[in-house]
Design a protein around this motif. Sequence first.
Motif, PDB file in Angstrom:
ATOM      1  N   VAL A  30       0.855  -1.052  -0.269  1.00 41.70           N
ATOM      2  CA  VAL A  30      -0.047  -0.262   0.069  1.00 41.70           C
ATOM      3  C   VAL A  30       0.867   1.282   0.188  1.00 41.70           C
ATOM      4  O   VAL A  30       2.070   1.710   1.012  1.00 41.70           O
ATOM      5  CB  VAL A  30      -0.861   0.062   1.503  1.00 41.70           C
ATOM      6  CG1 VAL A  30      -1.858   1.168   1.172  1.00 41.70           C
ATOM      7  CG2 VAL A  30      -2.001  -1.416   1.595  1.00 41.70           C
ATOM      8  N   PHE A  52       1.197  -1.357  -5.084  1.00 44.26           N
ATOM      9  CA  PHE A  52       1.836  -1.555  -6.004  1.00 44.26           C
ATOM     10  C   PHE A  52       2.289  -3.749  -5.149  1.00 44.26           C
ATOM     11  O   PHE A  52       1.459  -3.620  -4.585  1.00 44.26           O
ATOM     12  CB  PHE A  52       2.732  -1.313  -6.554  1.00 44.26           C
ATOM     13  CG  PHE A  52       3.772  -0.268  -4.810  1.00 44.26           C
ATOM     14  CD1 PHE A  52       4.757  -1.069  -4.403  1.00 44.26           C
ATOM     15  CD2 PHE A  52       3.647   0.255  -4.692  1.00 44.26           C
ATOM     16  CE1 PHE A  52       6.004  -0.898  -3.613  1.00 44.26           C
ATOM     17  CE2 PHE A  52       4.480   0.440  -3.212  1.00 44.26           C
ATOM     18  CZ  PHE A  52       5.493   0.229  -2.887  1.00 44.26           C
ATOM     19  N   GLU A  84       7.384  -1.405   7.821  1.00 48.05           N
ATOM     20  CA  GLU A  84       5.459  -1.822   7.342  1.00 48.05           C
ATOM     21  C   GLU A  84       5.406  -3.229   8.569  1.00 48.05           C
ATOM     22  O   GLU A  84       5.984  -4.359   8.471  1.00 48.05           O
ATOM     23  CB  GLU A  84       5.697  -2.315   6.395  1.00 48.05           C
ATOM     24  CG  GLU A  84       5.749  -0.911   5.253  1.00 48.05           C
ATOM     25  CD  GLU A  84       5.081  -0.278   4.346  1.00 48.05           C
ATOM     26  OE1 GLU A  84       4.814  -1.032   3.251  1.00 48.05           O
ATOM     27  OE2 GLU A  84       6.286   0.141   3.844  1.00 48.05           O
ATOM     28  N   ASP A 113       9.786  -2.590   3.064  1.00 54.90           N
ATOM     29  CA  ASP A 113       9.730  -2.259   1.454  1.00 54.90           C
ATOM     30  C   ASP A 113      10.628  -1.053   0.911  1.00 54.90           C
ATOM     31  O   ASP A 113      11.096  -0.241   1.478  1.00 54.90           O
ATOM     32  CB  ASP A 113       8.417  -1.372   1.886  1.00 54.90           C
ATOM     33  CG  ASP A 113       8.270  -1.123   0.038  1.00 54.90           C
ATOM     34  OD1 ASP A 113       8.846  -1.105  -0.817  1.00 54.90           O
ATOM     35  OD2 ASP A 113       7.184  -0.014  -0.088  1.00 54.90           O
ATOM     36  N   LYS A 134      11.512   0.184  -6.812  1.00 58.83           N
ATOM     37  CA  LYS A 134      10.402  -1.123  -5.952  1.00 58.83           C
ATOM     38  C   LYS A 134      10.757  -2.872  -5.752  1.00 58.83           C
ATOM     39  O   LYS A 134      10.410  -3.191  -4.294  1.00 58.83           O
ATOM     40  CB  LYS A 134       8.641  -0.997  -6.014  1.00 58.83           C
ATOM     41  CG  LYS A 134       8.258   0.882  -5.260  1.00 58.83           C
ATOM     42  CD  LYS A 134       8.866   0.842  -3.641  1.00 58.83           C
ATOM     43  CE  LYS A 134       7.848   2.371  -3.112  1.00 58.83           C
ATOM     44  NZ  LYS A 134       8.253   2.124  -1.256  1.00 58.83           N
TER      45      LYS A 134
HETATM   46 MN    MN Z   1       6.242   1.357   1.666  1.00 58.29          MN
END
Ligand code: MN
Length: 231
Positions: A30, A52, A84, A113, A134
């Motif tokens: 998120v 994503f 996270e 992340d 990412k």
């Molecule tokens: Mn993140």
Amino acid sequence: MDYLFNPPAPASVPVVGESRQFPVQRIYCVGRNYEEHAKEMGFTGREPPFFFLKPANTLVVVPEGATGSMPYPSQTANLHHEIELVVAIGKGGKNIAAANAAQHIFGYAVGLDMTRRDLQNEMKKLGRPWCIGKAFDHSAPIGPIVPVAQAGDIEHAEISLQVNGTDRQRSNVAKLIWNIAETIEHLSAAWELQAGDLIFSGTPEGVSAVVQGDVLVGQIAGLPDLKLRIG
Ligand code: MN
């Protein structure tokens, strides 16, 4: 079934108090789900949640009590940490109402992340996908999963990240813009969730760069710490 070459074993995460592993399907993430982090990224206000993905094989699985290792990735000079809360889905479904979300959650884990921020920012500017910023190799370190019943009051748990013993991020899961149940409602309207899916629920403020040799300790009250060295 005959394969052309040996398929790799599925990615999986250990479960506290359980000898069997949690097999991983998809990794959803998120974006901008804590207000102060949205602000530090140049945004304000509550927007609908957006998502994503990272491939399941980007996980760096760190057993309880161990220090994991993540190689410093290529093509970046600005590798950011994002601590996270990770939600592990135990029962799939689509169009799950927030009120029913709890029955789809198997447990929780501490995750990072990791983000090539320079590449992500370049892609944002160009209106291109975030994948390179990412979803790169080793971008999703994770600690063991704690089943819901043993995880305590995760919705109000303190969440923090130290780098080399110094606080970088500190907040509370209660400050999520879209809480876990609401996130599952939104996510399951767009994808049919499957048992084995992981949801990285967003990071609080304080994201910043790490370099080779740094030791990160991610903490969420009620879950084992996630300890990681950047190699
Ligand atoms: Mn993140």
